[in-house]
Design a protein around this motif. Sequence first.
Motif, short mmCIF file in Angstrom:
data_model
loop_
_atom_site.label_atom_id
_atom_site.label_comp_id
_atom_site.label_asym_id
_atom_site.label_seq_id
_atom_site.Cartn_x
_atom_site.Cartn_y
_atom_site.Cartn_z
N GLU A 154 42.59 2.46 35.49
CA GLU A 154 41.24 2.61 35.01
C GLU A 154 40.62 3.53 34.59
O GLU A 154 40.51 4.74 35.09
CB GLU A 154 40.11 1.20 36.40
N GLY A 155 40.07 3.84 33.01
CA GLY A 155 39.34 4.78 32.67
C GLY A 155 40.83 5.73 31.85
O GLY A 155 39.92 6.58 31.67
N SER A 156 41.68 5.57 32.45
CA SER A 156 42.63 6.79 31.62
C SER A 156 43.09 6.79 30.64
O SER A 156 42.82 5.90 29.47
CB SER A 156 44.24 6.58 32.58
N ILE A 157 42.97 8.82 30.42
CA ILE A 157 43.90 8.62 28.83
C ILE A 157 44.49 8.30 28.59
O ILE A 157 45.48 7.72 29.73
CB ILE A 157 43.74 10.08 28.81
N PRO A 158 45.77 6.95 27.25
CA PRO A 158 46.40 7.02 27.57
C PRO A 158 47.76 7.34 27.84
O PRO A 158 48.83 7.25 27.37
CB PRO A 158 46.77 6.75 26.07
N ARG B 99 51.88 6.64 42.42
CA ARG B 99 51.46 7.55 43.45
C ARG B 99 51.57 8.40 42.15
O ARG B 99 51.91 9.81 42.58
CB ARG B 99 51.82 7.52 44.39
N PRO B 100 50.23 8.66 41.51
CA PRO B 100 50.69 10.13 40.63
C PRO B 100 49.98 11.56 41.47
O PRO B 100 49.15 11.60 42.39
CB PRO B 100 48.85 10.09 39.09
N ASP B 101 50.40 12.58 40.75
CA ASP B 101 50.08 13.48 42.16
C ASP B 101 48.71 14.14 42.56
O ASP B 101 47.82 14.13 43.25
CB ASP B 101 50.76 14.64 41.33
N VAL B 102 48.10 13.89 40.88
CA VAL B 102 46.64 14.22 40.54
C VAL B 102 45.85 13.48 39.30
O VAL B 102 45.83 13.32 38.43
CB VAL B 102 46.21 16.12 40.68
N VAL B 103 44.59 12.95 39.72
CA VAL B 103 43.80 11.48 38.84
C VAL B 103 42.24 12.96 38.83
O VAL B 103 41.53 13.54 39.69
CB VAL B 103 43.75 10.73 39.05
N VAL B 104 42.13 13.92 37.29
CA VAL B 104 41.24 14.49 37.14
C VAL B 104 40.10 13.02 36.66
O VAL B 104 40.35 12.39 35.47
CB VAL B 104 41.52 15.91 35.85
N ALA C 100 36.37 9.86 31.94
CA ALA C 100 37.43 9.16 31.41
C ALA C 100 38.30 10.24 33.17
O ALA C 100 37.34 10.48 33.37
CB ALA C 100 37.82 9.58 30.72
N ARG C 101 39.49 9.55 32.87
CA ARG C 101 40.46 10.40 34.01
C ARG C 101 41.93 10.43 33.15
O ARG C 101 42.53 10.07 32.74
CB ARG C 101 40.56 8.77 34.95
N ILE C 102 42.02 11.55 33.78
CA ILE C 102 43.60 12.24 33.38
C ILE C 102 44.43 12.13 34.35
O ILE C 102 44.31 12.73 35.54
CB ILE C 102 43.29 13.19 32.76
#
Length: 188
Positions: free
Chosen positions: A80-84, A16-21, A27-29
């Motif tokens: 899915e689609g996250s930057i590395p 559970r990350p705090d935020v996914v932008v 892409a997702r951060i």
Amino acid sequence: YVSQCSFKGEQGRELRPDVVVNCADGARIIIDSKVSLTAYTNYVGAENEIERQDAIKQNHQSILKHIKELSEKNYPKYVEGSIPYSLMFIPNEGSYILAMNYDPALGHKAFKQGVILLNPTNLMMALFLVLQTWRNTQQEDNCRKIIEAREYTKRELKSLGFEYTDSKANFIFAKSPDIGGEELYLKL
């Protein structure tokens, strides 16, 4: 953005990350806030240089520990689609500066583990860049729609028997054989 969303990690472990932008390009951060302010509070409240130096080391060790924990969660693998990289937000500017002054290579050490350190100032700049990409993408979409409308208009005029040429002023010059060769100018 989405806050406190859940993902399944290895062996079904909940992450559970705090935020996914969510970025305009899909892409997702991942941003996770990880810091203990105990050491920084001890630094601010230190009564002598020995206590202060001990608190500086504790602050550094705390941040290193959080970098390791965030790296081990490996959010980019499961989102899915996250930057590395995962962005580790340190909400206290003083704690961030204290750690970076103590260990100038701290940011590089984190980066090698797939973590980018952010203080409040850097977070605002990163989010502003994401906003700019959204705006640029919208502007590109609008330009594409204008070009498509222009091409549609040209096709429709041609289907009505108008001859046209593009002028440098972005007008369509049309001459209709059906209305006695009368000239028609349309601004695009």
